[in-house]
Design a protein around this motif. Structure first.
Motif, PDB file in Angstrom:
ATOM      1  N   SER A  74       0.800  -1.218   0.000  1.00 41.43           N
ATOM      2  CA  SER A  74       0.000   0.000   0.000  1.00 41.43           C
ATOM      3  C   SER A  74       0.837   1.275   0.000  1.00 41.43           C
ATOM      4  CB  SER A  74      -0.928  -0.006   1.210  1.00 41.43           C
ATOM      5  OG  SER A  74      -0.154  -0.103   2.385  1.00 41.43           O
ATOM      6  N   ARG A  75       2.100   1.169   0.423  1.00 37.88           N
ATOM      7  CA  ARG A  75       3.009   2.314   0.350  1.00 37.88           C
ATOM      8  C   ARG A  75       4.423   1.774   0.363  1.00 37.88           C
ATOM      9  NH1 ARG A  75       5.517   2.755   5.284  1.00 37.88           N
ATOM     10  NH2 ARG A  75       4.317   2.225   7.131  1.00 37.88           N
ATOM     11  N   ASN A  76       5.392   2.671   0.385  1.00 40.85           N
ATOM     12  CA  ASN A  76       6.782   2.219   0.447  1.00 40.85           C
ATOM     13  C   ASN A  76       7.123   1.773   1.870  1.00 40.85           C
ATOM     14  OD1 ASN A  76       9.971   3.600   0.717  1.00 40.85           O
ATOM     15  ND2 ASN A  76       9.539   1.873  -0.610  1.00 40.85           N
ATOM     16  N   PHE A  77       7.356   0.472   2.030  1.00 38.84           N
ATOM     17  CA  PHE A  77       7.712  -0.053   3.349  1.00 38.84           C
ATOM     18  C   PHE A  77       9.202  -0.349   3.443  1.00 38.84           C
ATOM     19  CE2 PHE A  77       3.179  -0.829   3.326  1.00 38.84           C
ATOM     20  CZ  PHE A  77       2.801  -0.669   4.647  1.00 38.84           C
ATOM     21  N   GLY A  78       9.923  -0.207   2.359  1.00 37.35           N
ATOM     22  CA  GLY A  78      11.363  -0.498   2.351  1.00 37.35           C
ATOM     23  C   GLY A  78      11.639  -1.886   1.783  1.00 37.35           C
ATOM     24  N   LYS A  79      12.855  -2.053   1.290  1.00 32.44           N
ATOM     25  CA  LYS A  79      13.186  -3.307   0.614  1.00 32.44           C
ATOM     26  C   LYS A  79      13.078  -4.517   1.545  1.00 32.44           C
ATOM     27  CE  LYS A  79      16.661  -5.623  -2.163  1.00 32.44           C
ATOM     28  NZ  LYS A  79      18.082  -5.761  -2.479  1.00 32.44           N
ATOM     29  N   GLU A  80      13.444  -4.339   2.807  1.00 26.94           N
ATOM     30  CA  GLU A  80      13.405  -5.477   3.740  1.00 26.94           C
ATOM     31  C   GLU A  80      11.961  -5.972   3.904  1.00 26.94           C
ATOM     32  OE1 GLU A  80      16.673  -6.381   5.098  1.00 26.94           O
ATOM     33  OE2 GLU A  80      17.007  -4.953   3.470  1.00 26.94           O
ATOM     34  N   ALA A  81      11.040  -5.017   4.062  1.00 27.88           N
ATOM     35  CA  ALA A  81       9.629  -5.384   4.212  1.00 27.88           C
ATOM     36  C   ALA A  81       9.102  -6.011   2.922  1.00 27.88           C
ATOM     37  CB  ALA A  81       8.803  -4.158   4.585  1.00 27.88           C
ATOM     38  N   PRO A 178       9.023 -13.273  14.265  1.00 28.65           N
ATOM     39  CA  PRO A 178       7.989 -12.263  14.404  1.00 28.65           C
ATOM     40  C   PRO A 178       8.454 -10.808  14.357  1.00 28.65           C
ATOM     41  CG  PRO A 178       8.556 -13.152  16.543  1.00 28.65           C
ATOM     42  CD  PRO A 178       9.416 -13.859  15.538  1.00 28.65           C
ATOM     43  N   GLU A 179       9.755 -10.547  14.397  1.00 28.12           N
ATOM     44  CA  GLU A 179      10.147  -9.150  14.606  1.00 28.12           C
ATOM     45  C   GLU A 179       9.786  -8.204  13.464  1.00 28.12           C
ATOM     46  OE1 GLU A 179      12.464 -11.896  14.476  1.00 28.12           O
ATOM     47  OE2 GLU A 179      14.376 -10.846  14.741  1.00 28.12           O
ATOM     48  N   ARG A 180       9.546  -6.957  13.833  1.00 24.68           N
ATOM     49  CA  ARG A 180       9.208  -5.925  12.856  1.00 24.68           C
ATOM     50  C   ARG A 180      10.450  -5.309  12.234  1.00 24.68           C
ATOM     51  NH1 ARG A 180       5.644  -8.441  15.060  1.00 24.68           N
ATOM     52  NH2 ARG A 180       3.582  -8.035  14.291  1.00 24.68           N
ATOM     53  N   ASN A 181      11.516  -5.228  13.018  1.00 24.02           N
ATOM     54  CA  ASN A 181      12.750  -4.691  12.457  1.00 24.02           C
ATOM     55  C   ASN A 181      13.387  -5.786  11.636  1.00 24.02           C
ATOM     56  OD1 ASN A 181      12.984  -2.018  13.465  1.00 24.02           O
ATOM     57  ND2 ASN A 181      13.170  -2.943  15.487  1.00 24.02           N
ATOM     58  N   ARG A 182      13.334  -5.644  10.339  1.00 21.42           N
ATOM     59  CA  ARG A 182      13.758  -6.773   9.519  1.00 21.42           C
ATOM     60  C   ARG A 182      15.056  -6.487   8.810  1.00 21.42           C
ATOM     61  NH1 ARG A 182      10.169 -10.386  10.438  1.00 21.42           N
ATOM     62  NH2 ARG A 182      10.927 -11.844   8.907  1.00 21.42           N
ATOM     63  N   PHE A 183      16.111  -6.965   9.425  1.00 22.44           N
ATOM     64  CA  PHE A 183      17.408  -6.893   8.795  1.00 22.44           C
ATOM     65  C   PHE A 183      17.618  -8.257   8.153  1.00 22.44           C
ATOM     66  CE2 PHE A 183      22.077  -7.384   9.124  1.00 22.44           C
ATOM     67  CZ  PHE A 183      22.403  -6.412   8.214  1.00 22.44           C
ATOM     68  N   MET A 184      17.228  -8.355   6.889  1.00 20.98           N
ATOM     69  CA  MET A 184      17.098  -9.676   6.274  1.00 20.98           C
ATOM     70  C   MET A 184      18.415 -10.448   6.200  1.00 20.98           C
ATOM     71  SD  MET A 184      13.954 -10.046   5.951  1.00 20.98           S
ATOM     72  CE  MET A 184      13.796 -11.546   5.007  1.00 20.98           C
ATOM     73  N   LYS A 185      19.504  -9.751   5.937  1.00 22.17           N
ATOM     74  CA  LYS A 185      20.777 -10.475   5.846  1.00 22.17           C
ATOM     75  C   LYS A 185      21.078 -11.206   7.151  1.00 22.17           C
ATOM     76  CE  LYS A 185      23.132  -6.990   3.685  1.00 22.17           C
ATOM     77  NZ  LYS A 185      22.545  -6.476   2.475  1.00 22.17           N
ATOM     78  N   GLY A 186      20.714 -10.580   8.260  1.00 16.83           N
ATOM     79  CA  GLY A 186      20.888 -11.226   9.559  1.00 16.83           C
ATOM     80  C   GLY A 186      19.887 -12.359   9.752  1.00 16.83           C
ATOM     81  N   LEU A 187      18.651 -12.105   9.361  1.00 13.52           N
ATOM     82  CA  LEU A 187      17.606 -13.126   9.549  1.00 13.52           C
ATOM     83  C   LEU A 187      17.889 -14.373   8.714  1.00 13.52           C
ATOM     84  CD1 LEU A 187      14.312 -11.006   9.670  1.00 13.52           C
ATOM     85  CD2 LEU A 187      15.680 -11.884  11.553  1.00 13.52           C
ATOM     86  N   PHE A 188      18.409 -14.170   7.502  1.00 16.31           N
ATOM     87  CA  PHE A 188      18.735 -15.329   6.663  1.00 16.31           C
ATOM     88  C   PHE A 188      19.759 -16.220   7.371  1.00 16.31           C
ATOM     89  CE2 PHE A 188      17.902 -12.437   2.815  1.00 16.31           C
ATOM     90  CZ  PHE A 188      16.645 -12.968   2.608  1.00 16.31           C
ATOM     91  N   ALA A 189      20.689 -15.578   8.076  1.00 15.27           N
ATOM     92  CA  ALA A 189      21.786 -16.323   8.700  1.00 15.27           C
ATOM     93  C   ALA A 189      21.394 -16.886  10.057  1.00 15.27           C
ATOM     94  CB  ALA A 189      23.006 -15.417   8.856  1.00 15.27           C
ATOM     95  N   TRP A 190      20.401 -16.282  10.672  1.00 17.59           N
ATOM     96  CA  TRP A 190      20.063 -16.591  12.057  1.00 17.59           C
ATOM     97  C   TRP A 190      19.795 -18.081  12.334  1.00 17.59           C
ATOM     98  CZ3 TRP A 190      15.584 -18.434  14.320  1.00 17.59           C
ATOM     99  CH2 TRP A 190      15.562 -18.378  15.706  1.00 17.59           C
TER     100      TRP A 190
END
Ligand code: UDP
Ligand code: MG
Length: 330
Positions: A74-81, A178-190
């Protein structure tokens, strides 16, 4: 979920923001450069609040070609979102995340698939060069990865971008974070699943312009560090302890001097130095606390990470069609 023997169902997730001039070129090049015999591909474009004709291009293409699907946020949420939205909506054996500007060369995808079939859960594109990036961006990236890898126990490869293949079981894990702060590079590795890199030369952007500036990157880096490490908080315990110890010895020295030489009044400059130094240090530490409290505030609100406004008509079984991600029943 991942089936190794049958022809694989792979979804290419492509976040796009104001990319009207790149999409068609991307699809064409992709089809030419990737040997389609390797797997069954379909595309899921995530329109991340574009203000140009991106959505019209996507609509037109998706009518013509049933392999092309889109989600419109619906709007710009950022690349991570946008990546999160893509990952949440696919239903496939593996997904590949890539940029639309052809900086992620499609021709290495068969290598991704080869490693995935060998059992790797993440196969990322390892950038051999960063020719296209400015000098400051390269230095900044280097410092960031150093800091991240020291501050967290989740090593993320220094030369990896978002360009990667992720397995079905990694997708499943990511969906449940569940987190809202999505640092995907970290999440991929987690989750710590097996990971391998495929080296490639990163070309310049084919069309359009970059959507990231240094300020965005700085904020991104802060977000990455603070969502994966509490070391910045702990540092202040050590700094505080160190300063307290030094002060203790200083006080002893003052007392001894006073006992030997009696009262002295000199010391304006040393007092000023101490006041300013400690004032500064305290403000920094309060700032760091604030950074974490802010993150907690955002997490506590439990707002969805993105809102989907529209999905393509041809969205088929490979996609799920929930409109927001509100994880874990919140
Ligand atoms: N992008 C996005 N949302 C944003 C910014 C960028 O979906 O808020 C997309 C963009 O359309 C592109 C990809 O993310 O497909 C990478 O962006 P870009 O090429 O501008 O980044 P760079 O390669 O310069 O780091
Ligand atoms: Mg780019």
């Amino acid at each position: 979920m991942s089936s190794q023997s049958r022809l694989s169902d792979i979804v290419i997730i492509v976040p796009v923001k104001d990319e009207e001039e790149s999409i068609e070129h991307f699809v064409r090049e992709f089809t030419i450069r990737v040997n389609a015999a390797v797997a069954n591909f379909s595309f899921l474009f995530v329109d991340d609040g574009s203000t140009d004709a991106t959505i019209n291009v996507l609509k037109r293409l998706s009518v013509r070609d049933p392999r092309i699907n889109y989600l419109k946020l619906s709007r710009n949420f950022g690349k991570e979102a946008a990546m999160t939205a893509g990952i949440d909506h696919v239903h496939c054996d593996a997904a590949i995340i890539m940029d639309v500007d052809l900086q992620d060369p499609p021709e290495i995808i068969p290598h991704f698939i080869k490693y995935w079939k060998q059992g790797f859960d993440t196969v990322y594109g390892a950038r051999a060069t960063r020719f296209d990036d400015s000098y400051s961006k390269r230095i900044f990236a280097k410092l960031f990865y150093r800091a991240f890898n020291v501050a967290t126990f989740i090593p993320i490869p220094e030369n990896a971008g978002d360009f990667r293949l992720i397995s079905g079981r990694l997708i499943e894990v990511l969906r449940n974070l569940p987190e809202r702060n999505r640092f995907m590079k970290g999440l991929f590795a987690w989750p710590g699943f097996s990971t391998i890199g495929v080296p490639y030369e990163r070309p310049a952007r084919a069309r359009g312009t970059t959507k990231f500036n240094i300020w965005k990157l700085w904020n991104f880096a802060l977000e990455g560090l603070s969502s994966f490490s509490t070391m910045p908080l702990r540092i202040w315990t050590y700094i505080g302890t160190g300063i307290a110890l030094l002060s203790f010895f200083y006080v002893i020295q003052i007392i001894v001097k006073w006992l030997i030489f009696g009262s002295t009044t000199a010391g304006y400059s040393s007092i000023m130095c101490a006041v300013l130094l400690f004032g500064g240090i305290q403000l920094i530490s309060i700032g760091v606390l604030g950074e974490y409290i802010g993150r907690m505030y955002i997490e506590a609100k439990h707002r969805p990470i993105y809102v989907v406004e529209e999905v393509s008509q041809f969205a088929h079984a490979a996609f799920e069609t929930s409109l927001t991600r509100v994880s874990n029943g919140s």
